[in-house]
Every structure is written in structure tokens, then in C-alpha cells.
Design a protein around this motif. Structure first.
Motif, PDB file in Angstrom:
ATOM      1  N   TYR A 149       0.704  -1.224   0.105  1.00 23.56           N
ATOM      2  CA  TYR A 149       0.087  -0.252  -0.001  1.00 23.56           C
ATOM      3  C   TYR A 149       0.852   1.246   0.047  1.00 23.56           C
ATOM      4  CZ  TYR A 149      -4.590  -2.303   0.686  1.00 23.56           C
ATOM      5  OH  TYR A 149      -5.666  -3.102   0.481  1.00 23.56           O
ATOM      6  N   HIS A 153       0.545   4.285  -2.857  1.00 23.62           N
ATOM      7  CA  HIS A 153       0.238   5.171  -2.486  1.00 23.62           C
ATOM      8  C   HIS A 153       1.178   6.338  -2.912  1.00 23.62           C
ATOM      9  CE1 HIS A 153      -1.845   8.431  -0.120  1.00 23.62           C
ATOM     10  NE2 HIS A 153      -0.663   8.693   0.489  1.00 23.62           N
ATOM     11  N   GLN A 200      -4.556  -0.393  -6.196  1.00 26.67           N
ATOM     12  CA  GLN A 200      -4.701  -0.514  -4.816  1.00 26.67           C
ATOM     13  C   GLN A 200      -5.709  -1.655  -4.360  1.00 26.67           C
ATOM     14  OE1 GLN A 200      -5.978   3.702  -3.980  1.00 26.67           O
ATOM     15  NE2 GLN A 200      -4.239   3.639  -2.392  1.00 26.67           N
TER      16      GLN A 200
END
Length: 127
Positions: free
Chosen positions: A62, A66, A88
Motif C-alpha cells: 500500500y 500510495h 490499490q
């Protein structure tokens, strides 16, 4: 179905209200430096991507996705942002780790191409 939408590089564009475009209007030379930084960070993200490694913890997956999305945000390109969101949704899916890594690289490369093309236009305008 593919993990992320098809990214037709020639149809991608920096949005008029993006960080890049706003900065270009205020200070083109600062925007060139910002683009250089984005290109450096994109290269680093592509080199460090470990989504294909099954032992990569989900929080690290993640974090990498991100960070990529944050770089894409500077362009405000909706197609690339949508691809990040789709990616994601597959974080932590060990069965698709190689596909996730390929999608990550595709998004990063498309973003790199978009930023580099935009930067070239700024430099040409300043010449």
C-alpha cells in the motif's frame, strides 16, 4: 479483465488544474525543476517496486502504491489516478503479485512519459 484500465500513452494529458500546470503558469523554471524531481522519484519508485515479491507485507504494498499515486496527483490525469485506485484494490492478493507489479510499472512509466513530455514543452517554450 485487466487489473488496470488500458493506458493509451498518447491520450494522457496533464490536467489544466494540476500542480504541474498551475506551477508552470506561475514559474515555468520552477516547474521544470519540479518535473525533474518527479522524474527522479518515478525512476526510484520503479526500481524499488517489490509488489512481485510474495514476502512484501501488505502495508508496504500500500505504501508503494500510495507513493506512486502521490506522484500521479501532480498531473491530475484521471486515467492514471483511476489506474492507481484499481491497483490499490489488488494489494495483498498474492495470486496476482506479478500482475500487480506489471501494472505498477505501467502506471509509473506512463506517468514518467507524461511528465517528461510536459517538461519538454516547458523547456521549448522558454527557449
Amino acid at each position: 479483465p485487466p487489473m488496470i484500465p488500458e493506458l493509451a500513452i498518447d491520450t494522457l494529458a496533464v490536467a489544466p488544474d494540476s500542480q504541474l500546470d498551475t506551477l508552470a503558469g506561475l514559474n515555468p523554471s520552477a516547474c521544470v525543476r519540479f518535473a525533474d524531481t518527479l522524474l527522479y522519484e518515478l525512476d526510484a519508485a520503479m526500481a524499488a517496486c517489490s509488489l512481485a515479491t510474495l514476502s512484501t507485507p501488505i502495508d508496504e504494498q500500500y505504501r508503494q502504491i500510495h507513493a506512486l499515486k502521490n506522484m500521479v496527483c501532480a498531473t491530475a490525469c484521471q486515467q492514471l489516478l483511476d489506474a492507481c485506485v484499481a491497483l490499490q484494490g489488488h494489494a495483498g492478493d498474492a495470486a496476482q503479485s506479478a500482475t500487480s507489479a506489471a501494472a505498477f510499472q505501467a502506471i509509473a512509466q506512463a506517468t514518467r512519459h507524461l511528465v517528461a513530455t510536459y517538461r519538454r514543452g516547458l523547456v521549448a517554450d522558454q527557449a
